[in-house]
Design a protein around this motif. Structure first.
Motif: not given
Length: 520
Positions: A164-180, A219-222
């Motif tokens: 989706x075009x816009x993400x919530x802060x919680x989504x960014x943190x969650x996806x960053x951590x899971x991917x990392x 997200x990509x940076x993490x």
């Protein structure tokens, strides 16, 4: 005579409705996998080499290059080590994590199927995912391939929530951590992450939709930092392992324009790791191509979503960074199955139009026959595994046989390709270091392919050391080269007398009297 009530048949029929049948197939998949796990086959050579690393090294040393040309994700190794430390180094404990991942993947795949393909195709996809032998087998092997599949499916389900075009802060943190974290538990996780996100950008470009790239940048940076860490700690050493790379030489194209390799590699995926047996492999390829066409017309974004990780993995192979071959591609099997299922469903769904176009009947009949030819072998093979679980190299009963028939002064010679498997079981069966002789382990570049003249000389010199002993046991496991086995057996018959033979699947032992030296 009392007959079952009508309600009983209604309940049975209820289980096989379109909505419930996938759950029945998932239960079937759990049953087949559980039988293989409970059967508890012996560790074969490749499992044993990784198991020896896990058992004999402290946890911190698992972060160093592994012995015996092995490589595995550090997260996977850590979990395996912790399980072994708590529950012991038995086969059940070593296979527990892959088994849990294999069972979990059945449910994750079902959720992904519901979100990407038509409802009618979900049943077909569930039948294939539950029954294909490769997925069943790696659920009970001490390797990371089962967890690769599970992690890949989990990443799909997580990342599909941020398309989706816009993400919530919680989504960014969650996806960053899971991917990392996933990158440390699965080597190909990076291809899934990059592939899914690349598919989203490509879909947005094709649909002319705007994306807030700055939000996704975090997200990509993490992910990048995590990948850099795992590369410096582990992957860099694997990429410099010449022997390991040489063993996968066929998994890389010879050049950027090696089109013949590309077609061969893509078509071979349907035989291994997907698991369609010859001559049905090309039927699976046809179903896949038809599925691409059908899904592209119905939901182009989902087609891009499923195909992009395959393209990213191919790009890594062309850069000679990841072998595009066999079990290393098991994490892509869910993608292939989903598209194949759509292809089969496309052939079958015309049945509903027969009342409008009777001339379609031959086409639908072809679709039914086609579906039966693809689904029946997988389902029947899984059924066979219920009654005859997989056996590969059953060394345990052979070692037990040797122990039961061994006499004082006997010598045990271990064939070089089975050394690591024997080492794992030696202490468990009471073999001390002075009780056995390890075979020659100095083979040339033809190792595992054919028997060279240098190997013949080395084997003869190795076996000559055993002459003069009245009772010599010669244990063979992982003996794949037919010419090599024939040469050893022929030479032993020249220099001694065979007293006994005992065989199990993939393993055998000879007892020879080598006390009377013969002229050769």
């Amino acid at each position: 005579m009392a007959f079952p009530k009508v309600e009983f048949y209604q309940k049975i029929f209820y289980l096989f409705t379109l909505e419930r049948l996938p759950l029945v197939l998932i239960s079937w998949g759990i049953l087949v996998r559980s039988v293989q796990y409970i059967a508890n086959r012996s560790l074969w050579a490749d499992e044993a080499t990784l198991a020896l690393n896990i058992i004999n090294r402290p946890l911190v040393d698992l972060f160093k290059p592994l012995a015996y040309e092995q490589g595995a994700p550090l997260g996977f190794l850590t979990i395996e080590k912790l399980i072994v430390e708590v529950f012991g180094d038995q086969e059940y404990t070593l296979r527990a994590f892959p088994f849990i991942c294999g069972i979990t993947s059945l449910f994750l795949f079902y959720q992904l199927a519901k979100r990407t393909i038509p409802s009618g195709a979900i049943v077909i996809a569930a039948a294939l995912f539950s029954s294909l032998e490769s997925l069943i087998y790696y659920t009970t092997e001490v390797k990371q391939y089962s967890s690769d599949v599970t992690i890949g499916l989990l990443l799909y389900l997580v990342l599909m929530n941020i398309r989706q075009p816009t993400l919530q802060h919680q989504q960014i943190v969650q996806v960053s951590m899971i991917g990392a974290i996933a990158i440390w538990f699965s080597h190909p996780a990076i291809f899934v992450l990059v592939g899914i996100e690349a598919s989203y950008w490509l879909s947005c470009w094709l649909n002319r939709e705007q994306v807030n790239g700055w939000q996704r940048l975090w997200i990509y940076l993490s992910w990048s930092v995590s990948f850099l860490g795992i590369y410096l700690v582990s992957l860099a050493n694997l990429s410099r392992d010449k022997e390991l790379l040489a063993s996968w030489s066929r998994a890389f194209p010879r050049s950027l324009f090696d089109i013949s390799w590309l077609f061969a590699a893509l078509s071979h995926m349907f035989a291994n790791p997907l698991g369609f047996m010859s001559p049905f492999t090309w039927l699976a390829v046809f179903a896949f191509l038809l599925g691409c066409f059908a899904l592209g017309r119905q939901h182009r974004d989902n087609l891009i979503l499923l195909l992009t990780p395959i393209g990213i993995t191919l790009a890594a192979a062309y850069l000679e960074k990841y072998p595009f071959h066999d079990r290393l591609l098991l994490f892509l099997v869910p993608n292939l199955i989903l598209v194949v299922a759509i292809g089969i469903h496309t052939l079958l769904q015309n049945k509903t139009r027969l009342h409008q176009l009777p001339q379609l009947q031959p086409f639908v009949l072809f679709g039914i026959i086609f579906s039966v030819l693809l689904l029946t072998p997988a389902l029947s093979q899984a059924t066979v595994l219920i009654f005859q679980p997989e056996q590969r190299q059953e060394i345990r009963p052979v070692l037990q046989y040797i122990k039961q028939h061994q006499q004082s002064g006997d010598i045990l010679y271990v064939y070089q390709r089975g050394i690591h498997q024997f080492k794992y079981y030696a202490e468990k069966y009471g073999f001390e270091q002075d009780d056995y002789v390890l075979g020659v382990d100095d083979l040339d570049v033809h190792d595992g392919k054919r028997l060279s003249d240098k190997e013949r000389k080395r084997y003869k010199a190795d076996l000559d050391r055993l002459q003069g002993h009245p009772r010599v046991w010669l244990l063979f496991s992982h003996a794949r080269v037919k010419a090599e086995n024939q040469m050893i057996r022929a030479y032993l018959d020249q220099i001694g007398d065979r007293l006994d033979t005992y065989r199990q699947p993939g393993v055998f032992v000879y007892l020879y009297d080598l006390s009377r030296k013969k002229s050769v």
